[in-house]
Design an enzyme around this catalytic site. Structure first.
Site, PDB file in Angstrom:
ATOM      1  N   GLU A 424      -8.213 -15.935  38.324  1.00 48.48           N
ATOM      2  CA  GLU A 424      -9.668 -15.990  38.206  1.00 48.48           C
ATOM      3  C   GLU A 424     -10.083 -15.614  36.781  1.00 48.48           C
ATOM      4  O   GLU A 424      -9.764 -14.541  36.293  1.00 48.48           O
ATOM      5  CB  GLU A 424     -10.231 -14.987  39.227  1.00 48.48           C
ATOM      6  CG  GLU A 424     -11.622 -14.536  38.993  1.00 48.48           C
ATOM      7  CD  GLU A 424     -11.966 -13.348  39.906  1.00 48.48           C
ATOM      8  OE1 GLU A 424     -11.101 -12.883  40.692  1.00 48.48           O
ATOM      9  OE2 GLU A 424     -13.111 -12.887  39.830  1.00 48.48           O
ATOM     10  N   ASP A 497      -9.359 -10.721  41.287  1.00 49.61           N
ATOM     11  CA  ASP A 497      -9.686  -9.304  41.139  1.00 49.61           C
ATOM     12  C   ASP A 497      -9.759  -8.612  42.493  1.00 49.61           C
ATOM     13  O   ASP A 497     -10.062  -9.239  43.501  1.00 49.61           O
ATOM     14  CB  ASP A 497     -11.049  -9.143  40.445  1.00 49.61           C
ATOM     15  CG  ASP A 497     -10.962  -9.501  38.971  1.00 49.61           C
ATOM     16  OD1 ASP A 497      -9.830  -9.543  38.452  1.00 49.61           O
ATOM     17  OD2 ASP A 497     -12.019  -9.743  38.355  1.00 49.61           O
ATOM     18  N   ASP A 499     -11.964  -6.955  43.806  1.00 48.29           N
ATOM     19  CA  ASP A 499     -13.341  -6.579  44.127  1.00 48.29           C
ATOM     20  C   ASP A 499     -13.983  -7.662  45.006  1.00 48.29           C
ATOM     21  O   ASP A 499     -13.312  -8.596  45.429  1.00 48.29           O
ATOM     22  CB  ASP A 499     -14.157  -6.350  42.843  1.00 48.29           C
ATOM     23  CG  ASP A 499     -14.227  -7.619  42.006  1.00 48.29           C
ATOM     24  OD1 ASP A 499     -13.741  -8.676  42.473  1.00 48.29           O
ATOM     25  OD2 ASP A 499     -14.751  -7.551  40.880  1.00 48.29           O
ATOM     26  N   ASP A 501     -16.203 -10.028  44.380  1.00 57.15           N
ATOM     27  CA  ASP A 501     -16.181 -11.377  43.814  1.00 57.15           C
ATOM     28  C   ASP A 501     -14.792 -11.992  43.938  1.00 57.15           C
ATOM     29  O   ASP A 501     -14.646 -13.163  44.271  1.00 57.15           O
ATOM     30  CB  ASP A 501     -16.566 -11.338  42.335  1.00 57.15           C
ATOM     31  CG  ASP A 501     -18.068 -11.441  42.166  1.00 57.15           C
ATOM     32  OD1 ASP A 501     -18.745 -11.690  43.186  1.00 57.15           O
ATOM     33  OD2 ASP A 501     -18.547 -11.259  41.029  1.00 57.15           O
TER      34      ASP A 501
END
Ligand code: 1YM
Length: 634
Positions: A424, A497, A499, A501
């Site tokens: 990403e 990641d 997280d 997102d």
């Protein structure tokens, strides 16, 4: 002449010893999968009793010590002495290998797990097992340990009910994993209940302070299953098609409905076993639906003379279907032995389903019209996609750069040794390019969010650059011209990641792969990288934690004083190449989570809940699964 008790005893011991020696041969594995398989074997016997028409309730309990009990209200396993074996039928069922197949009385054994090996295997692999039969006013009990009889069949009380109760504890000497997963059992038992209409299956978890209890009971069977799979989708007509019938001793049930998406979801079952590789029953279904709808379209003038016949693929666009058959002697073929080979099943499905579909279309002309119109649109879109694809192909040949410019490819020529990291963002992509081992590891950075493929047809998707890059990099084509033998990497690794997102992008990627590259998932090509969340450095030694629990553990181990650095990684881009290699990419030390589609139905539900247009299910899902989402195990 009846064999003597002793001779039989020796045979029995040898049989069950063989199971204990090579458990994998009988239950697939001794991992969590095998552990759960034990439950299905016992439940299947109760389901058979339900299919024979003698039982309507099954109760499965997970006890505090992770032992399992299964109770049914059927006739009870016969307690009389088995004429050939000289021992009670109960003991035969629990001690003689392959007591499966046709059991004594009428009716054929139709249910059955992947290996269909039955109660004796469960007994052999249990530290202890107790069976209680309620029959003719008495409670008969027998106890075993690791397959040996500990207490012969004994009357221990009186009863006014009939039924069978089996309680067992999987053997710690055999299984690597002894803890039952409520969700896995729930998923399977729910599916079994859908496939056995009218049967009530109850699942109880007694392990926590707060006991869990769920009941699965569907009078509508697979018709209701379609409704459930479509709960979060927009259907293009309200009716669910359903039929049942019998031909040549094969019981056939089919249900389907179309939604407004562009993908087909067909689930097929033989004797309640999910045939993920399809087979003759599925091809019977396919040929019948194509022929019947084209005939109907012509007859009603919806398909004009100028129109070509609709292809099966066009008719099945957006269709969710379940085909469930019961057959006396199934022949399973294919890599995972989940492909039906019996040729007579094709004809049985074709006839039963074809006839009843013709009748249904006559009764429900709007359904016929909607399906054919959707098929015509699909055909047009497919044409457009073909043109777009040809254009892409020609372009890449003309420009001489078949591979995307952003791809840092690896040099190894043997595809099975190659890996591609889908990363990403450009900054993380940069770190990964610096970190990788260029011989075997390729990096493809993606810009921002990819297209939500749930909402787009193939022609639209091909307009998206990130999607095109992935398709070209994988090298195996897509849709009609997908060819798994051409895939350029043994492992496709999603690295996003840690997280919210990142989780979202990962889900988008997984949706894309699930919809268009299901075979890659089924053949274990897809993985999720596990980057760490924290770095703790003390005395020049680095410790990485992949979740909060691990962080606590590390802090306890190294002591909380004298820590020189403690860092929480917000994204992959924050790690330098060396750290990224060490923690996430080095094949020697990294952890990868393999994405599997053990239960395509469950996965589809998750994808739809997260991706579909209705907001409420998304919220519900996230609420229920939130703690697990970081470790997505589909
Ligand atoms: C909790 C598990 O095993 N129920 C069960 C098993 C059997 C019967 C009924 C049964 C079958 C038949 C006749 C028959 C089995 N019996 C045998 C065998 N529940 C569970 N409920 N009477 C009762 O198939 O004719 C094997 S399984 F071989 F002994 F008949």
């Amino acid at each position: 002449m009846a064999a003597t008790y002793n001779e039989n005893q020796i045979q029995i011991l040898e049989g069950l010893q063989a199971v204990r020696k090579r458990p994998g041969m009988y239950i697939g594995s001794t991992s969590s999968k095998g552990l759960h398989h034990l439950v299905y074997e016992i439940v299947d016997n109760a389901v058979d009793e339900a299919l024979a028409g003698y039982c309507d309730t099954v109760v499965v309990s997970i006890h505090e010590d992770n032992s399992i009990s299964v109770l049914d209200n059927g006739r009870g396993i016969p307690v009389g002495i088995h004429p050939q074996k000289g021992i009670s039928s109960v003991e035969v069922v629990f001690t003689i290998l392959h007591a499966g197949g046709k059991f004594g009385g009428g009716g054929y054994k139709v249910s059955g797990g992947l290996h269909g090996v039955g109660a004796s295997v469960v007994n052999a692999l249990s530290e202890w097992l107790t069976v209680e039969v309620h029959l003719e006013g008495k409670i008969h009990e027998e106890k075993f340990s690791r397959g040996d009889v500990i207490q012969p069949l004994t009357v221990v009380g009186e009863t006014d009910k009939t039924g069978t109760f089996v309680h067992f504890k999987p053997d710690a000497q055999i299984f690597e994993e002894l803890i039952y997963d409520y969700k896995i059992l729930q998923q399977r038992l729910k599916e079994t209940a859908y496939l056995t209409k009218g049967l009530k299956i109850e699942l109880i978890d007694l392990r926590e302070e707060e006991k869990k209890r769920k009941v699965f009971h569907y009078e509508g069977g697979i018709k209701e299953f379609i409704g459930h799979l479509h709960k979060h989708k927009t259907t293009i007509y309200p009716e669910v098609f359903y039929c049942e019938g019998e031909k040549d001793g094969i019981m056939v049930e089919v249900a389907f409905q179309h939604n407004d998406s562009y993908v087909e979801n067909i689930f097929s079952f033989v004797n309640n076993i999910n045939t993920t590789e399809g087979g003759t029953h599925l091809s019977g279904f396919r040929s019948a639906i194509t022929k019947t709808l084209n005939d109907y379209g012509r007859k009603m003038g919806i398909l004009k003379d100028a129109d070509k016949n609709l292809s099966g693929e066009d008719i099945r666009e957006g269709m969710t279907a379940i085909i469930s058959i019961k057959i006396g002697e199934p022949q399973f073929e294919g890599q995972t032995k989940t492909k039906l080979g019996n040729s007579e099943a094709r004809g049985a499905v074709e006839t039963v389903f074809g006839e009843q579909l013709t009748y249904f279309l006559e009764q429900n002309p709007t359904v016929g019209k909607m399906v054919i119109q959707k098929g015509l649109m699909a055909a047009r879109a497919r044409d457009a996609a073909r043109k777009a694809r040809d254009l892409t192909r020609r372009k890449s040949i003309l420009e001489g750069n078949a591979l995307p410019g952003k791809l840092a490819d690896c040099s190894e020529k043997d595809a099975s040794k190659c890996e591609i990291y889908i990363v990403e963002g450009d900054s993380a992509g940069g770190s990964a390019k610096g970190a990788r081992s260029p011989k075997t590891q390729a990096i493809l950075p993606l810009k921002g969010k990819i297209l939500n493929v749930e909402k787009a047809r193939l022609d639209k998707m091909l307009e998206n650059e990130e999607i095109r890059n992935m398709i070209t990099a994988f090298g195996a084509g897509i849709s009609d011209d997908f060819d798994i033998s051409k895939v350029r990497y043994g492992k496709i690794i999603l690295m996003t990641d840690a997280d919210v997102d990142g989780a979202h992008i990962r889900t988008l990627l997984l949706t894309f792969l699930y919809r268009y590259y299901r075979e890659l998932i089924e053949q274990d090509h897809i993985y999720i990288a596990q980057p760490p969340l924290y770095l703790v450095e003390k005395n020049k030694k680095k410790h990485y934690a992949y979740n909060d629990r691990e962080l606590e553990k590390i802090l306890e181990e190294v002591g909380r004083t004298g820590i020189s650095r403690m860092q929480r990684y917000k994204g992959l881009g924050e790690m330098n190449p060396e750290q990224l290699w060490e923690t996430t990419m080095n094949p020697e030390t990294r952890t990868l989570v393999r994405v599997n589609l053990d239960d395509a139905a469950a996965a589809d539900e998750i994808f739809t809940a997260l991706m579909g247009d209705k907001v409420e299910p998304r919220r519900e899902f996230i609420h229920e699964y939130a703690p697990k989402v970081t470790n997505l195990d589909i």
